[in-house]
Write an enzyme that holds these catalytic residues in place. Sequence first.
Site, PDB file in Angstrom:
ATOM      1  CE  LYS A  38      -2.162  -4.712  -2.786  1.00  9.67           C
ATOM      2  NZ  LYS A  38      -1.367  -4.753  -1.553  1.00  9.67           N
ATOM      3  CG  ASP A  60      -0.962   0.875  -1.452  1.00 10.67           C
ATOM      4  OD1 ASP A  60      -1.440   2.021  -1.555  1.00 10.67           O
ATOM      5  OD2 ASP A  60       0.261   0.663  -1.412  1.00 10.67           O
TER       6      ASP A  60
END
Length: 207
Positions: free
Chosen positions: A119, A137
Amino acid sequence: MEYKLKKIYNELTKLYPEARCGLEYRTAFELLVATILSSQCTDKKVNRITNELFKVANTPEQILELGREGLIKYIKSAGLYHNKSKNILKSCEILLNEYGGEVPKTRKNLEKLPGVGRKTANVVLANAFNIPAFAVDTHVFRVANRLGISKGNTALEVEKELTEKIPEEYWGIFHHLLIYHGRNICKARKPECKTCSLYINCDNPVD
């Protein structure tokens, strides 16, 4: 882009024309540090921290000069500061020793840095370098599954589904739009389904 995705995209752009990266940064290195700090911490708090930190240290060399105790003084309120300080300092060493002090522009090399997962790497690639990447996320994961544009059980599965359905040129903005909607309407607790303009497109309304 399929019809439902296009409708959702159009509505989200109306709702959040200001959608962009919530972290404040001027360089790829500043974004890297800010994103490492953002783990389990709000963007607003990270921005308050980095506003002070980057005044005195915003390069790998300057961060290393601060040392661990010096760095902790600035980042303590971000939480998990023992691990974050360790990861930031070690990453600075690697950047200087292996990349000439520059942040690498590939996911593979970014993920070699301590504290940098997929991420974080995607955030840096998309925002600092304008390289197509779709960071997933908790907000993106939740909103995508509730809307039914993804059925993935992991962040990687959601990323794979979304990047297959959404053209590359929309990845960055779609990521930010889903985050904004997750923060403002489609919240983890008590989502505001009754006032959500996407309710009609939602596969999994909470109320």
